[in-house]
Design an enzyme around this catalytic site. Structure first.
Site, PDB file in Angstrom:
ATOM      1  CB  SER A  41       4.602  -2.944   8.210  1.00 22.09           C
ATOM      2  OG  SER A  41       4.068  -1.642   8.724  1.00 22.09           O
ATOM      3  CG  ASP A 155       5.444  -0.486   5.422  1.00 24.04           C
ATOM      4  OD1 ASP A 155       5.133  -1.748   5.077  1.00 24.04           O
ATOM      5  OD2 ASP A 155       4.820   0.034   6.333  1.00 24.04           O
TER       6      ASP A 155
END
Length: 297
Positions: A41, A155
């Site tokens: 991320s 993510d």
């Protein structure tokens, strides 16, 4: 120590990830050379930009951002898989950083994402840098999933918020992990409450985003989608709690040599206008956690 291979693992955690810049600044300022970077991320975003040799440019840009600038980087999605498409942010970063292939970077880099269909962790260590970054930052409900090489990716923090295992490929001598899901700091909680009581800035920030979304909905011929920002914020906080638990498990299973813990209440996930403060905080935490490393340098 100068000839030691150092692997840096940068965890997921939204705006807290700006502390990663401070950690890198501290390492470089003290003469350490990072040979391998992995990230999930926000950790993938900053790690990839560092690996491309453009961290200072990004840091300068980030610290100059205002909340209005941040709102204008959000491109509303009229689909149902995410609030924002993320294209505008990636385009802005590509303009700033340039286009790069991961395999050509001067520093070994791996971004971690999650495969929607298989539920498995995916290591992205070749191909276009910003494709890997876009996949790794696809926070559920916030950004739409990213299609990459035939797979729908989300993510990386969903499955591995502190991706240590990918560093094993490069056989580093020292591994340093930065966990953005550290236990809340009570003193920081008090400071945060005081700050928000003195100023309704965060609420105004939400209002700007909501107004921006409302404007986009009003200009669309499609049926307006009733999105509840409070729900997104609530899901984000729940996601962070889950990530904290997974991070502790990963750190126990693949124990690094050093861990830098960033409390998850040091700032909210979307407070990207606090870059200068968070970078300084990252440097401070690096100095506290890596004293032994410096003594042996």
């Amino acid at each position: 120590m100068a000839d030691k291979k150092i692997a840096l693992v940068l965890g997921s955690g939204g705006a807290r990830g700006m502390a990663h810049i401070g950690v890198i600044n501290w390492l470089q300022g003290n003469g350490f050379k990072i040979s391998t970077v992995t990230g999930a991320s926000m950790g993938a975003l900053i790690g990839g930009i560092y690996a491309a040799g453009k961290l200072q440019e990004y840091s300068n840009w980030l610290q100059a951002l205002t909340r209005s600038d941040i709102v204008m980087l959000l491109d509303f999605s009229f689909g149902t898989s995410g609030l924002f498409k993320g294209d505008r942010i990636i385009e802005a970063l590509q303009e700033l950083i340039g286009t790069h292939m991961i395999e050509d970077l001067p520093v070994s880099f791996t971004a971690v994402a999650a495969d929607v269909e298989t539920g498995k962790e995916v290591w992205l260590n070749d191909g276009p840098l910003f494709d890997a970054i876009r996949a790794s930052i696809a926070l559920p409900m916030f950004f739409t999933p990213f299609k990459y090489k035939g797979r729908m990716l989300l993510d990386g923090g969903l499955l591995n918020p502190v991706p240590i295992a990918p560093t094993f490929i490069d056989e580093p001598d020292i591994t340093i992990a930065v966990n953005l899901g550290g236990e809340p700091d009570k003193e920081l909680e008090v400071e945060s409450k005081k700050r928000h009581q003195q100023s309704n800035s965060f609420e105004k920030y939400h209002e700007k985003i909501l107004s921006f979304i409302a404007g986009l909905q009003a200009s669309s011929s499609d049926t307006p989608l009733q999105r509840d920002w409070d729900l997104i914020d609530s899901v984000s906080r729940s996601f962070e709690t889950m990530q904290g638990t997974i991070a502790r498990m990963k750190l126990a299973a693949y124990a690094p040599d050093f861990v830098i813990e960033i409390p998850r209440n040091v700032c909210r996930s979307l407070e990207f206008d606090r870059a200068q403060e968070m970078i300084a905080y990252g440097e401070k935490k690096a100095a506290e956690a890596l004293g032994e490393l410096l003594e042996n340098h």
